[in-house]
Design a protein around this motif. Structure first.
Motif, PDB file in Angstrom:
ATOM      1  N   CYS A   1      33.282  57.820  -8.702  1.00  0.00           N
ATOM      2  CA  CYS A   1      33.765  57.432  -7.383  1.00  0.00           C
ATOM      3  C   CYS A   1      33.930  58.661  -6.494  1.00  0.00           C
ATOM      4  O   CYS A   1      34.494  59.677  -6.901  1.00  0.00           O
ATOM      5  N   ASP A   2      33.440  58.559  -5.269  1.00  0.00           N
ATOM      6  CA  ASP A   2      33.630  59.623  -4.296  1.00  0.00           C
ATOM      7  C   ASP A   2      33.937  59.001  -2.934  1.00  0.00           C
ATOM      8  O   ASP A   2      34.019  57.770  -2.800  1.00  0.00           O
ATOM      9  N   ALA A   3      34.118  59.846  -1.929  1.00  0.00           N
ATOM     10  CA  ALA A   3      34.474  59.339  -0.602  1.00  0.00           C
ATOM     11  C   ALA A   3      33.392  58.417  -0.051  1.00  0.00           C
ATOM     12  O   ALA A   3      33.688  57.452   0.663  1.00  0.00           O
ATOM     13  N   ARG A   4      32.137  58.707  -0.381  1.00  0.00           N
ATOM     14  CA  ARG A   4      31.037  57.872   0.116  1.00  0.00           C
ATOM     15  C   ARG A   4      31.135  56.459  -0.449  1.00  0.00           C
ATOM     16  O   ARG A   4      30.928  55.472   0.259  1.00  0.00           O
ATOM     17  N   TYR A   5      31.470  56.344  -1.743  1.00  0.00           N
ATOM     18  CA  TYR A   5      31.618  55.021  -2.346  1.00  0.00           C
ATOM     19  C   TYR A   5      32.754  54.247  -1.676  1.00  0.00           C
ATOM     20  O   TYR A   5      32.616  53.064  -1.357  1.00  0.00           O
ATOM     21  N   VAL A   6      33.873  54.926  -1.464  1.00  0.00           N
ATOM     22  CA  VAL A   6      35.008  54.266  -0.801  1.00  0.00           C
ATOM     23  C   VAL A   6      34.597  53.781   0.584  1.00  0.00           C
ATOM     24  O   VAL A   6      34.925  52.659   0.994  1.00  0.00           O
TER      25      VAL A   6
END
Length: 471
Positions: A41-46
């Motif tokens: 999970c990273d900021a792009r996924y969020v």
């Protein structure tokens, strides 16, 4: 008509509260470790979740989110039910009105029977098969001719062979739905268990489906269109089982049959799917020029649809063909095109069969391209990303990606790491049967043989040999 525009997930955004996307992603990763999961999970996924691009998380993320927010459901988190997401149609069409009851002279589909009946066990799950993918009952029923039982019962044929389909016979919603359900069940079981144990059983409902097409007694054009599409998709699914279990000539025949069905029905979605699989098969068979041409033909058919993800997969197929031909320039061009289409995100027009195509598959296919070009280290990096990103629920794909990684690492000069990856594949083989995976492991073992003096390599080679001796 449904819209391909994503609907923002405001509920999920509220749960993030004052944390930045990066901070929230870190919290997700911490929660995953608490329950033994691994999510990238990273900021792009969020951001994708909050933008509504991810309508339902995969199984690993689902477990993590429910752990983070106890007492809440996926719906409370702003997601759609998994069966709604995975069950969307390959193209948008109006559902035909219900058929009137058949006349007394035609056999009605049997009512569901008790749970002790194999056919009844499957029929009782017809509306929830996507949420019961791990059902041992469903798997046992399929492996003991379940699809044949379901198809024959649903079509009112009892135990009769395909050739016994009465003609003329009116083909309606019940028959078409049975064909479509057979396609879904085959795909779900392949996700979990691989192709080797499924292929022979799956050819029988396929014969029934084409017998219905030959009967030609449909009541309306929409029913005829769905039957053509369903039979073609079933032919591709069976072709894939043949392909994955090493029966290349059988696969070629099934894919050609699906392509002919698509052409007859003027169905661009089915045509694109058939060409996509034909390209993959051609590459695996060493016919790389044919792989390029088939992928390009599939892209021409897919241009009539509104699915960037389908165009991305077809560009990957083309890249694989160019890589097999040793054409690095055209391979890199096609890979760049594939990434560009992929980044446009999912669409409601994405075919149902593409549920497997996410970032792990993108990474895996790129790894295969670098393999063909002899860039083993680069291939290993992409194969590793595929294993990290893959939802462990899809055991067959996870085993395949790890097998690819083990070969790439062995050829890249990392024998210990290759042996570790090989052990991880062997851990999964009790529940997965795929000739493609076994062939991969055999290649890894062959490459590692000169390094047998290393303890980790020796342990892997001994275990691999013992596994083969026991099969």
């Amino acid at each position: 008509m449904a819209s391909s525009r994503a609907v923002p997930n405001h509920a999920f955004r509220r749960l993030r509260a004052q944390r930045s996307p990066a901070e929230f992603a870190a919290a997700v990763r911490r929660a995953a470790r608490e329950i033994g999961e691994h999510v990238a999970c990273d900021a792009r996924y969020v951001g994708r979740v909050e933008a509504g691009e991810i309508r339902c998380p995969n199984y690993a993320y689902e477990r993590v989110f429910l752990h983070m927010f106890p007492g809440l459901t996926l719906k409370d988190l702003g997601f759609s039910a998994r069966e709604e997401v995975r069950g969307r149609a390959a193209r948008i069409m109006a559902e035909p009105p219900p058929l009137p009851p058949p006349p007394p002279s035609l056999p009605l589909p049997p009512a569901p029977v008790s749970d002790t009946s194999t056919a009844g066990a499957i029929r009782d799950t017809s509306e929830t098969s996507d949420t019961n993918e791990e059902s041992d009952v469903l798997r046992r029923a399929f492996m003991t001719s379940g699809p044949v039982t379901v198809m024959a019962a649903s079509l009112g044929l009892g135990g009769a062979p395909a050739a016994a389909v009465p003609a003329p016979r009116r083909v309606g919603e019940t028959e078409v739905a049975a064909v479509e359900e057979a396609v879904r069940r085959i795909r779900l079981l392949d996700d979990r268990h691989g192709a080797d144990g499924l292929y022979r059983q799956a050819t029988r409902p396929l014969r029934v489906a084409y017998a219905l097409l030959d009967a030609g007694a449909t009541t309306r054009q929409t029913t005829a269109d769905r039957l053509h599409s369903g039979a073609g998709e079933l032919s591709i699914s069976v072709g894939w089982l043949a392909h994955d279990s090493g029966r290349f000539e059988d696969a070629r025949s099934h894919y050609a049959e699906a392509l002919a069905t698509a052409r007859v029905a003027a169905d661009p979605a089915l045509e694109a799917h058939a060409f996509c699989n034909m390209s993959f098969l051609a590459r695996d068979s060493g016919r790389c020029r044919e792989a390029v041409r088939a992928a390009q033909a599939g892209a021409r058919a897919a241009a009539q649809l509104a699915s960037p993800r389908l165009l991305s997969l077809l560009a990957l197929r083309e890249a694989g063909g160019w890589a097999g031909l040793g054409d690095r320039t055209n391979c890199e061009r096609a890979l760049s095109l594939a990434h560009g289409f992929f980044e446009r995100g999912p669409s409601d027009a994405d075919p149902e069969w593409m549920s497997f195509f996410g970032e792990p598959e993108l990474e895996s296919q790129e790894a295969l391209c670098h393999e063909a070009l002899g860039d083993w280290a680069r291939a290993a990096r992409h194969a590793y990303r595929a294993t990290v990103l893959q939802d462990p629920h899809f055991a067959r794909n996870l085993a395949l990606y790890r097998a690819e990684l083990s070969t790439d690492l062995a050829r890249a000069g990392s024998p210990d790491a290759a042996a570790v990856a090989g052990h991880q594949v062997l851990d999964l083989l009790d529940g997965v049967q795929s000739s493609r995976i076994h062939t991969r492991l055999a290649t890894t073992a062959r490459v590692l043989l000169p390094q047998r003096r290393l303890p980790e390599v020796s342990a892997f080679l001994d275990r691999h040999a013992a596994t083969n001796a026991g099969t």
